[in-house]
Motif scaffolding. Sequence first.
Motif, PDB file in Angstrom:
ATOM      1  N   CYS A  42       0.850  -1.187   0.000  1.00 40.86           N
ATOM      2  CA  CYS A  42       0.000   0.000   0.000  1.00 40.86           C
ATOM      3  C   CYS A  42       0.891   1.244   0.000  1.00 40.86           C
TER       4      CYS A  42
ATOM      5  N   CYS B  75      -6.827   1.332   4.463  1.00 33.58           N
ATOM      6  CA  CYS B  75      -6.659   2.768   4.218  1.00 33.58           C
ATOM      7  C   CYS B  75      -7.867   3.344   3.472  1.00 33.58           C
TER       8      CYS B  75
ATOM      9  N   ASN C 125       0.177   4.097   0.923  1.00 38.19           N
ATOM     10  CA  ASN C 125      -0.069   4.935   2.090  1.00 38.19           C
ATOM     11  C   ASN C 125       0.565   4.354   3.351  1.00 38.19           C
ATOM     12  N   CYS C 126       0.301   3.071   3.626  1.00 37.97           N
ATOM     13  CA  CYS C 126       0.657   2.531   4.946  1.00 37.97           C
ATOM     14  C   CYS C 126       1.681   1.402   4.911  1.00 37.97           C
TER      15      CYS C 126
ATOM     16  N   ASN D 276       1.024  -1.734   4.153  1.00 39.47           N
ATOM     17  CA  ASN D 276       0.345  -3.034   4.235  1.00 39.47           C
ATOM     18  C   ASN D 276       0.428  -3.737   2.874  1.00 39.47           C
TER      19      ASN D 276
ATOM     20  N   CYS E   3      -4.552   0.123   0.174  1.00 40.30           N
ATOM     21  CA  CYS E   3      -5.135  -1.107   0.740  1.00 40.30           C
ATOM     22  C   CYS E   3      -6.552  -0.867   1.254  1.00 40.30           C
TER      23      CYS E   3
HETATM   24 ZN   LIG Z   1      -2.842   1.025   3.505  1.00 34.19          ZN
END
Ligand SMILES: [Zn+2]
Lengths: 197, 197
Positions: B58, B73, B60-61, B63, B70
Motif C-alpha cells: 500500500c 486505508c 499509504n501505509c 500493508n 489497501c
Molecule cells: Zn494502507
Amino acid sequence: MSNDTDDLDNLIALMAKLPGLGPRSARRAVLHMIKKRGLVLLPLAEAMHRVGTTARECLNCGNIGTKDICDICESPKRATGEICVVEDVADLWAMERSQVFKGRYHVLGGTLSALDAIGPDELRIPKLLDRIKVEDISEVILALGATIDGQTTAHYIADQLPGVKVTSLAQGVPVGGELDYLDDGTITAALNARKAL
Amino acid sequence: MSNDTDDLDNLIALMAKLPGLGPRSARRAVLHMIKKRGLVLLPLAEAMHRVGTTARECLNCGNIGTKDICDICESPKRATGEICVVEDVADLWAMERSQVFKGRYHVLGGTLSALDAIGPDELRIPKLLDRIKVEDISEVILALGATIDGQTTAHYIADQLPGVKVTSLAQGVPVGGELDYLDDGTITAALNARKAL
Ligand SMILES: [Zn+2]
Ligand SMILES: [Zn+2]
C-alpha cells in the motif's frame, strides 16, 4: 484481513498445511517470499510448477525422478546385486547422503499396519517380489524403521523370500526412530553392522 | 541424489531458505507436495504465481494487498483518527487478529538500527510524518517490539511529533504467561508498570 488479500490468505493456508509449518510460520514464510519476490517467490512458483509437471515415481523402485525408470535403477554401476528396501523416498535420500550403499533401492511407500488397514498390496511389496525373481539379487537389506510396524513389515518380507539372503540394519537405529532423523554416521554404522534375519 | 533430480534439488534448496524451514523440513515438505500434487503442489505453484504478480505494498501505509491503496486505508470506517505504527506486516496481521484496534496502520518496514545502518529514511518514517500532517490524526499508537531498537525507534518517532498524542503498548506479563518463563526485562517492566487492583 481484508478482502483484497484473498490470494494471500489462500497462499498462507496452503503453506500452513505443509508438514513442519503452522499458521505462524506460514505467514512468516509468505511475507519473506513477497519481500524477495524475484529471488524467492517467483523462482519457487516456477520450481513447483516444473516439479509438478515432471516428477514421477520410478516404475521399478518407487524413487522420485523425471523418467519412467530412475537414474539409480538405470545405472549399471548400481547393479551390485543388493537391494535396500526403505519405507519412503526420504529414507532413500538419507541413505544416499551417507554414501555407504552402492546398490539399488526399493521404496515400499509405507509399512504394513493393521490399524490403518495397510496390507502388502497397498505397499510396493508385490513389485519387490517380482524384482527378486527377475534381477540378479544376492542380498535384500531391509532398512526399515525400528518401530513395531517397521519390524512387522521386515519380518513379513523376510518370510516371503525363502532362500534369499535377507538382512536388516543393525540396532543402532534408535527404538522408535525414523531413518530420516539420523545423521550419516549412525546410518553408516548401522549398515556396516547389519545382521541376517 | 542423481542428475534427473535437478528440479527437485532446486525446489528443496529454495524451500530450505524460507524462514522456519531447514534442509530436512524442506525435503519433507517437498515429498508431501509431490504426493499431493493436485491438492498441494500445483495449487501452491498457482497461488505463488498469483501473489507474485498481484501483491503490492500500500502506497499509504505499507500493508500488503493487491491495490495501490489497501482496503484498510480505503475504508471510511477505519478513519478513527488513530494510527497504529508497527514494524512489519506480520505485526499488522497480529493486531487485526486481535480485532481490538479499529483505526489504520503504518508499517515501518523495520526498526532504526545503528548496527545495521538503518536510519529514518530506510524506514517508512518520512511518510508517517506526512500522513500526520494530511490525515486527521488524534493519536499515534506505537506498537513496536520491546527491544532496544524497537524502543529507540519509538522514542525517535515521538520526538518528531511534538503536539501529537503518542502512546505505546503497555509492557507486561502476557495473558496466560507464567512468570517462570519470562525474562528479567519483562518482569522488571511489568513490575514498574504495576497498577492498583
Ligand atoms: Zn494502507
Ligand atoms: Zn528406480
